[in-house]
Design an enzyme around this catalytic site. Structure first.
Site, PDB file in Angstrom:
ATOM      1  N   LYS A  61       0.797  -1.222   0.000  1.00  0.00           N
ATOM      2  CA  LYS A  61       0.000   0.000   0.000  1.00  0.00           C
ATOM      3  C   LYS A  61       0.833   1.278   0.000  1.00  0.00           C
ATOM      4  O   LYS A  61       0.378   2.329  -0.482  1.00  0.00           O
ATOM      5  CB  LYS A  61      -0.948   0.007   1.202  1.00  0.00           C
ATOM      6  CG  LYS A  61      -2.084  -0.994   1.120  1.00  0.00           C
ATOM      7  CD  LYS A  61      -3.118  -0.563   0.105  1.00  0.00           C
ATOM      8  CE  LYS A  61      -4.367  -1.435   0.195  1.00  0.00           C
ATOM      9  NZ  LYS A  61      -5.419  -0.990  -0.737  1.00  0.00           N
ATOM     10  N   SER A 311       0.690 -10.066  -0.752  1.00  0.00           N
ATOM     11  CA  SER A 311       0.496  -8.608  -0.753  1.00  0.00           C
ATOM     12  C   SER A 311       0.696  -7.946   0.589  1.00  0.00           C
ATOM     13  O   SER A 311       0.918  -6.738   0.653  1.00  0.00           O
ATOM     14  CB  SER A 311      -0.905  -8.282  -1.273  1.00  0.00           C
ATOM     15  OG  SER A 311      -1.885  -8.920  -0.480  1.00  0.00           O
TER      16      SER A 311
END
Length: 409
Positions: A61, A311
């Site tokens: 992110k 992720s």
């Protein structure tokens, strides 16, 4: 289950991703690519893990957040930024803002895990706890933006966010140039869209597969309808991909460039997380483990070499404990059963002796004496055992039956 994708529109192009990489130089880490012998044997070709769980803030992110905030005009920076998130996006915005000298306010649900709240504060954000679900938190952040002029930083529905996430795709092609299939988790779609932009522009032969949790899969009905649609009350342990509606911008790219979207069960997610921890020695959150869950669920469906994108790794320790137990149960390494014993001294010791000979590790024992279904001289015992797998579970059950015990549940 799989769903194919089609469609025509490109709100983000390769040049945007290449520009984003220049912005991120010295900011985002080049995360490692680790081979997995276990998954390679299962799939029948090389499988590599792209470890974005080792990125700064513990997830990808930071990439999109930094690019988005870098692109703000001076007057927008002066007004500060605001975001809403239960975890990874919050930390990415907080660190990106601090690095760029921009004040950030992050709204988080009141029930957000304390380690994630503390980390977001430590990265420099003004954290405000509001609401009990993310929708309430999101509304509060948008109202704050309207009242103060702060710029709202969306977690996935903006071209700059997608361009930043796309730098993961560039790294994959450089670290594994022979890659044939990339598997990535999908929530709102920002990461999958960004990787698709980069990879399809440079290697259109590479197959891209998105993965969603079955209880929070908004892309399959959206792709079937030809537009983003909402699902009610998404439910999954994978909060990083728990999104009720695809973003408009990433949806257009996923529809056009991602070859397939698959769904995985909660059992597969927990088994994947356990596998990453035990076999790869990597702490991965459920959303980050979703590509591994897809490989475990249908290992013959992927042409190798395969790259699975891990992720993120921001998982609350208490949730991790529950998920690991769930994963072990799904893998047949926990056995829970009930049986009745005569209520007399030594009966439990005799039972435990049978389990010891069967090499089952007793984790917990519960006694029930007041159930009206029990006879006057009976006690029900509930056992939680650690076993070595499904075959061992069967062996334990057979040992109990041979010893004269009747398992009731």
């Amino acid at each position: 289950m799989s769903f194919r994708t089609t469609g025509p529109f490109h709100p983000v192009i390769l040049d945007d991703v290449l520009g984003a990489r220049k912005m991120l130089s010295g900011v985002a880490r080049l995360t490692p690519m680790e081979g997995s012998r276990h998954l390679s044997a299962l799939v029948g070709s090389p499988v590599h893990l792209k470890c974005e769980n080792l990125q700064r803030t513990g997830s990808f992110k930071l990439r999109g957040a930094y690019v988005r905030i870098s692109g703000l005009r001076p007057e927008e920076r002066a007004a500060g930024v605001v975001a809403a998130s239960a975890g990874n996006h919050a930390q990415g915005v907080a660190l990106a803002s601090s690095l760029l000298g921009v004040h950030s306010t992050v709204f988080m649900p009141k029930g957000a895990p304390l380690p994630k709240v503390a980390a977001t504060r430590d990265y420099g954000a003004d954290v405000r706890l509001h609401g009990h679900v993310v929708d309430e938190t999101l509304a509060a952040a948008q109202e704050y933006a309207h009242e103060t002029g702060a710029v709202f930083i969306h977690p996935f529905d903006h071209p700059d966010i997608i361009a930043g996430q796309g730098t993961v795709g560039l790294e994959i092609l450089e670290q594994c140039p022979e890659v044939r299939t990339i598997v990535v988790g999908v929530g709102g779609g920002g990461l999958a869209a960004g990787i698709a932009v980069a990879v399809k522009a440079l290697r259109p032969d590479v197959r891209l597969i998105g993965v969603q949790a079955e209880g929070s899969a908004a892309y399959p009905p959206s792709l079937a309808a030809g537009r983003p649609v909402s699902i009610e009350s998404p439910v999954t342990m994978a909060d990083g991909i728990k999104v009720g509606r695809p973003g408009d911008v990433p949806y257009a790219l996923v529809e056009e460039l991602v070859d397939e979207v698959r769904t995985v069960s909660e059992d597969a997610l927990s088994s994947a997380l356990l596998l990453c921890l035990e076999r790869a020695k990597l702490v991965v959150e459920p959303a980050g483990a979703s590509p591994v869950a897809a490989l475990l669920s249908d290992p013959q469906a992927y042409e190798g070499p395969v790259v699975a994108v891990l992720s993120g790794g921001n998982v609350d320790p208490l949730l991790m404990q529950r998920i690991l137990r769930h994963g072990m149960a799904a893998a047949g390494r926990y056995l829970s059963l009930r049986l009745r014993l005569p209520d007399r001294p030594g009966a439990l010791a005799t039972l435990l002796g049978v389990l010891s000979v069967a090499d089952a590790n007793v984790l917990d024992v519960g006694h029930v004496r007041t159930d009206p279904r029990l006879g006057l001289t009976e006690v029900e015992v509930e056992l939680h055992l650690e076993t070595k797998g499904p075959e061992h579970c069967a062996e334990v059950g057979e040992a109990l039956r041979e010893a004269g015990y009747q398992v009731t549940g």
